[in-house]
Design a protein around this motif. Structure first.
Motif, PDB file in Angstrom:
ATOM      1  N   LEU A 163       0.824  -1.207   0.000  1.00 18.60           N
ATOM      2  CA  LEU A 163       0.000   0.000   0.000  1.00 18.60           C
ATOM      3  C   LEU A 163       0.858   1.256   0.000  1.00 18.60           C
ATOM      4  N   HIS A 164       2.093   1.148   0.518  1.00 15.69           N
ATOM      5  CA  HIS A 164       3.011   2.284   0.550  1.00 15.69           C
ATOM      6  C   HIS A 164       4.384   1.836   0.028  1.00 15.69           C
ATOM      7  N   PRO A 165       4.484   1.592  -1.277  1.00 11.85           N
ATOM      8  CA  PRO A 165       5.745   1.079  -1.841  1.00 11.85           C
ATOM      9  C   PRO A 165       6.916   2.025  -1.636  1.00 11.85           C
ATOM     10  N   GLU A 166       6.649   3.297  -1.392  1.00  7.42           N
ATOM     11  CA  GLU A 166       7.736   4.261  -1.186  1.00  7.42           C
ATOM     12  C   GLU A 166       8.540   3.966   0.079  1.00  7.42           C
ATOM     13  N   PHE A 167       7.961   3.136   0.983  1.00  6.03           N
ATOM     14  CA  PHE A 167       8.666   2.816   2.225  1.00  6.03           C
ATOM     15  C   PHE A 167       9.256   1.400   2.227  1.00  6.03           C
ATOM     16  N   GLU A 168       9.272   0.759   1.068  1.00  7.29           N
ATOM     17  CA  GLU A 168       9.721  -0.635   1.012  1.00  7.29           C
ATOM     18  C   GLU A 168      11.158  -0.788   1.508  1.00  7.29           C
TER      19      GLU A 168
END
Length: 258
Positions: A183-188
């Protein structure tokens, strides 16, 4: 006047008779009533219910039941704020009176959280609500949804998967599987310790002045204050598994109760 209102309807479906079911030796609602009385904050402890049986048990443990809640405020979809507003309408309360909505299934909650919430509310008239919050055990910034996928055809289903552990364990030969989508790929690739802490409503109590409840002002906004609770002191009880875990927590907190 300081007033505790415990909303306890009789029609619970996931756990039958949940609000009066025995929990470590006595009806679960008894803990909320005794906690409110023990705090020394409240002039009265009132139970709002549509059930005669709940009303009788509530009175036995020291609460008052001055009215029966109407059916239109006792179904599965009735939110809390209208229930509290209705209770206040039936009592002679002033807008500045302090009111605590205390849920009946809160046997783990220590009294000091109520007194602390009361103190915070008294210190600043601009605050609308004080409530208990819990940190997420795992960061939601790393959460993902599961899309149903047929492992043979590799085709995604349009609907998001609803995982039922019992169904899947009994159907070992199913070819159905699930594909994760962050849901938040920017924090992978962000380190977990660098992710901002997030919290959720502990579902234990809401403390406010009567005017906030009467106006049904939203709770989760900058005009409110959150008390961070110890996870051992709160547990959402919606299933039999939740109930068992909550009893284990209670026994850890109160070893002499075993």
């Amino acid at each position: 006047m300081n007033l505790a209102i415990i909303p306890a309807r009789g029609g619970s479906k996931r756990i039958l008779h949940k609000n009066i079911k025995p929990f470590c030796g006595k009806p679960i609602i008894a803990y909320a009533i005794e906690n409110a009385l023990k705090s020394g904050i409240f002039d009265e402890v009132i139970v709002s219910t549509d059930s005669v049986e709940i009303a009788q048990i509530a009175v036995r443990y020291g609460a008052r039941v001055p009215f029966m809640r109407p059916e239109n405020l006792a179904d599965d979809h009735t939110p809390t704020l209208p229930v509290i507003a209705h209770a206040l309408e039936s009592q002679q309360v002033r807008d500045e009176d302090l009111i605590c909505c205390l849920y009946p299934a809160t046997p783990l909650l220590p009294t000091h959280y109520l007194t602390q919430a009361h103190r915070i509310l008294c210190q600043d008239e601009r605050i609308h609500y004080v409530f208990g919050a819990l940190p997420y055990a795992h960061s939601p910034w790393r959460s993902f949804r599961l899309d149903s996928i047929d492992s043979e055809s590799m085709e995604f289903s349009e609907s998001i998967a609803r995982v039922d552990s019992n169904a899947h364990s009994s159907n070992k030969h199913s070819t159905e599987s699930f594909a994760p989508t962050l849901l938040h790929p920017e924090f992978e690739r962000t380190r977990s310790q660098d992710l901002a802490a997030l919290y959720h409503d502990a579902g234990q109590f809401y403390f406010a002045r009567a005017r906030s409840f009467k106006a049904q002002i939203p709770i989760f906004a900058p005009h409110s204050r959150a008390l961070i609770l110890d996870p051992l002191h709160a547990h959402d009880i919606d299933t039999s598994h939740d109930w068992q875990l909550a009893e284990l927590k209670y026994q850890i907190l109160h070893p002499k109760s075993r």
